[in-house]
Motif scaffolding. Structure first.
Motif, PDB file in Angstrom:
ATOM      1  N   UNK A  39       0.864  -1.186   0.000  1.00 46.78           N
ATOM      2  CA  UNK A  39       0.000   0.000   0.000  1.00 46.78           C
ATOM      3  C   UNK A  39       0.900   1.235   0.000  1.00 46.78           C
ATOM      4  N   UNK A  40       0.823   2.086  -1.022  1.00 47.90           N
ATOM      5  CA  UNK A  40       1.787   3.188  -1.146  1.00 47.90           C
ATOM      6  C   UNK A  40       1.661   4.227  -0.034  1.00 47.90           C
ATOM      7  N   UNK A  41       2.795   4.784   0.336  1.00 51.58           N
ATOM      8  CA  UNK A  41       2.777   5.942   1.225  1.00 51.58           C
ATOM      9  C   UNK A  41       2.019   7.061   0.520  1.00 51.58           C
ATOM     10  N   UNK A  42       1.281   7.827   1.263  1.00 55.50           N
ATOM     11  CA  UNK A  42       0.502   8.902   0.662  1.00 55.50           C
ATOM     12  C   UNK A  42      -0.834   8.458   0.098  1.00 55.50           C
ATOM     13  N   UNK A  43      -1.202   7.200   0.329  1.00 62.15           N
ATOM     14  CA  UNK A  43      -2.510   6.721  -0.114  1.00 62.15           C
ATOM     15  C   UNK A  43      -3.606   7.530   0.572  1.00 62.15           C
ATOM     16  N   UNK A 104     -20.051   0.045 -10.093  1.00 64.87           N
ATOM     17  CA  UNK A 104     -20.669   1.373 -10.279  1.00 64.87           C
ATOM     18  C   UNK A 104     -19.583   2.447 -10.282  1.00 64.87           C
ATOM     19  N   UNK A 105     -19.989   3.674 -10.550  1.00 60.51           N
ATOM     20  CA  UNK A 105     -19.054   4.799 -10.525  1.00 60.51           C
ATOM     21  C   UNK A 105     -18.730   5.126  -9.068  1.00 60.51           C
ATOM     22  N   UNK A 106     -17.516   4.800  -8.665  1.00 62.62           N
ATOM     23  CA  UNK A 106     -17.109   4.987  -7.279  1.00 62.62           C
ATOM     24  C   UNK A 106     -16.000   6.017  -7.136  1.00 62.62           C
ATOM     25  N   UNK A 107     -15.583   6.607  -8.258  1.00 63.09           N
ATOM     26  CA  UNK A 107     -14.483   7.557  -8.213  1.00 63.09           C
ATOM     27  C   UNK A 107     -13.154   6.876  -8.477  1.00 63.09           C
ATOM     28  N   UNK A 108     -12.059   7.588  -8.182  1.00 63.33           N
ATOM     29  CA  UNK A 108     -10.717   7.067  -8.399  1.00 63.33           C
ATOM     30  C   UNK A 108     -10.062   6.728  -7.063  1.00 63.33           C
ATOM     31  N   UNK A 109      -9.094   5.810  -7.126  1.00 62.29           N
ATOM     32  CA  UNK A 109      -8.497   5.290  -5.895  1.00 62.29           C
ATOM     33  C   UNK A 109      -6.974   5.187  -6.024  1.00 62.29           C
ATOM     34  N   UNK A 110      -6.329   5.214  -4.859  1.00 61.98           N
ATOM     35  CA  UNK A 110      -4.883   5.009  -4.786  1.00 61.98           C
ATOM     36  C   UNK A 110      -4.536   3.546  -4.521  1.00 61.98           C
ATOM     37  N   UNK A 111      -5.480   2.809  -3.971  1.00 62.54           N
ATOM     38  CA  UNK A 111      -5.283   1.379  -3.742  1.00 62.54           C
ATOM     39  C   UNK A 111      -6.627   0.681  -3.860  1.00 62.54           C
ATOM     40  N   UNK A 112      -6.632  -0.429  -4.591  1.00 65.08           N
ATOM     41  CA  UNK A 112      -7.788  -1.318  -4.622  1.00 65.08           C
ATOM     42  C   UNK A 112      -7.330  -2.626  -4.001  1.00 65.08           C
ATOM     43  N   UNK A 113      -8.042  -3.082  -2.982  1.00 65.85           N
ATOM     44  CA  UNK A 113      -7.682  -4.304  -2.278  1.00 65.85           C
ATOM     45  C   UNK A 113      -8.847  -5.281  -2.321  1.00 65.85           C
ATOM     46  N   UNK A 114      -8.523  -6.548  -2.158  1.00 65.97           N
ATOM     47  CA  UNK A 114      -9.561  -7.566  -2.094  1.00 65.97           C
ATOM     48  C   UNK A 114      -8.992  -8.763  -1.343  1.00 65.97           C
ATOM     49  N   UNK A 141      -0.545   3.823  -8.819  1.00 67.51           N
ATOM     50  CA  UNK A 141      -1.200   3.235  -7.650  1.00 67.51           C
ATOM     51  C   UNK A 141      -1.475   1.752  -7.861  1.00 67.51           C
ATOM     52  N   UNK A 142      -1.939   1.056  -6.817  1.00 70.94           N
ATOM     53  CA  UNK A 142      -1.765  -0.391  -6.742  1.00 70.94           C
ATOM     54  C   UNK A 142      -3.072  -1.165  -6.579  1.00 70.94           C
ATOM     55  N   UNK A 143      -3.068  -2.372  -7.138  1.00 71.98           N
ATOM     56  CA  UNK A 143      -4.127  -3.358  -6.919  1.00 71.98           C
ATOM     57  C   UNK A 143      -3.503  -4.540  -6.195  1.00 71.98           C
ATOM     58  N   UNK A 204      -3.338 -20.029  -1.240  1.00 71.30           N
ATOM     59  CA  UNK A 204      -3.508 -18.622  -0.878  1.00 71.30           C
ATOM     60  C   UNK A 204      -2.388 -17.828  -1.531  1.00 71.30           C
ATOM     61  N   UNK A 205      -2.725 -16.747  -2.234  1.00 70.64           N
ATOM     62  CA  UNK A 205      -1.722 -16.003  -2.983  1.00 70.64           C
ATOM     63  C   UNK A 205      -2.042 -14.516  -2.983  1.00 70.64           C
ATOM     64  N   UNK A 206      -0.991 -13.712  -2.987  1.00 71.78           N
ATOM     65  CA  UNK A 206      -1.138 -12.270  -3.080  1.00 71.78           C
ATOM     66  C   UNK A 206      -0.675 -11.829  -4.466  1.00 71.78           C
ATOM     67  N   UNK A 207      -1.609 -11.361  -5.270  1.00 70.60           N
ATOM     68  CA  UNK A 207      -1.334 -10.882  -6.625  1.00 70.60           C
ATOM     69  C   UNK A 207      -1.318  -9.359  -6.597  1.00 70.60           C
ATOM     70  N   UNK A 208      -0.260  -8.762  -7.138  1.00 72.99           N
ATOM     71  CA  UNK A 208      -0.103  -7.314  -7.048  1.00 72.99           C
ATOM     72  C   UNK A 208       0.269  -6.748  -8.420  1.00 72.99           C
ATOM     73  N   UNK A 209      -0.330  -5.621  -8.758  1.00 71.07           N
ATOM     74  CA  UNK A 209       0.018  -4.904  -9.980  1.00 71.07           C
ATOM     75  C   UNK A 209      -0.161  -3.415  -9.780  1.00 71.07           C
ATOM     76  N   UNK A 210       0.621  -2.622 -10.521  1.00 68.03           N
ATOM     77  CA  UNK A 210       0.596  -1.164 -10.402  1.00 68.03           C
ATOM     78  C   UNK A 210       0.142  -0.565 -11.721  1.00 68.03           C
ATOM     79  N   UNK A 211      -0.759   0.410 -11.655  1.00 67.58           N
ATOM     80  CA  UNK A 211      -1.132   1.130 -12.862  1.00 67.58           C
ATOM     81  C   UNK A 211      -0.063   2.192 -13.177  1.00 67.58           C
ATOM     82  N   UNK A 212       0.542   2.143 -14.361  1.00 65.89           N
ATOM     83  CA  UNK A 212       1.585   3.125 -14.682  1.00 65.89           C
ATOM     84  C   UNK A 212       1.018   4.541 -14.843  1.00 65.89           C
TER      85      UNK A 212
END
Length: 212
Positions: A39-43, A104-114, A141-143, A204-212
């Protein structure tokens, strides 16, 4: 083992059973701790998909307390529990939505988690959801998806179930498990960068990707 929607939404009994067992899931805390590292600093804004009782979101916000958050689920029992957890916290909005349908339209985010939620969706919907998540993220920002994935063999699947107290006969029938490699490829094709499986224990796995 599941953190959200499809199966648990069908009965309050299933939801209660999950909540009682959630803290006992083997190695779950390790996966959650690994997720926190990404989770990035400044989120400032977080989206939690399949929030369940809000456990993961609360953990992330304990490290990033100034964040605003949107928590999405569609199980009535889970929504009730999440709303109780975040009662009085105006920075957290709990939204009822079935992820079988486009977000739905929820706006923009710095982190999406699940956490243990997306594996309930059919594979085509998983892939489409990953694209929707990409569109919601701010650049850089990150998923982070802490997920239940498939084993490469039936023997390994049975061993995993045994480790978490289930059998093939008693496992969650709503699970639609998919291998790590396919999901990482989808994320790269969508446009995510730095895509990797950052932690794994059996299924159980943690999958992570960053939007450039």
């Amino acid at each position: 083992m599941t953190g959200n929607p499809v199966n648990l939404g069908t009965s309050a009994e299933h939801a209660r059973e999950y909540l009682e067992r959630a803290d006992l899931i083997s190695h779950r805390g390790e996966g959650e701790a690994a997720l926190l590292e990404f989770i990035p600093a400044g989120t400032r804004r977080i989206l939690d998909l399949g929030t369940g009782d809000g456990r993961l979101l609360a953990l992330v916000r304990s490290v990033h307390p100034e964040t605003e958050a949107v928590a999405v689920d569609f199980s009535p029992a889970m929504l009730e529990t999440a709303r109780k957890r975040f009662a009085g916290d105006r920075r957290v909005r709990v939204v009822e939505h079935n992820m079988d349908s486009p977000l739905p339209d929820l706006g923009r985010f710095d982190a999406v988690i699940s956490s243990f939620a997306i594996h309930h969706l059919v594979h085509e919907r998983k892939q489409a959801l990953y694209g929707e998540i990409y569109a919601l993220l701010n650049p850089g920002r990150v998923f982070c998806n802490l997920e239940h994935v498939s084993s490469p063999s039936e023997r390994l699947h049975e061993e995993f179930l045994l480790r978490i107290g289930f059998t093939v006969e008693t496992e969650d029938p709503s699970n639609k498990l998919l291998d790590v490699e396919t999901q990482l490829r989808w994320l790269r094709e969508i446009g995510f960068e730095d895509v990797d499986c950052q932690w794994k224990w059996r299924e159980l796995a943690l999958l992570v990707g960053v939007r450039p």
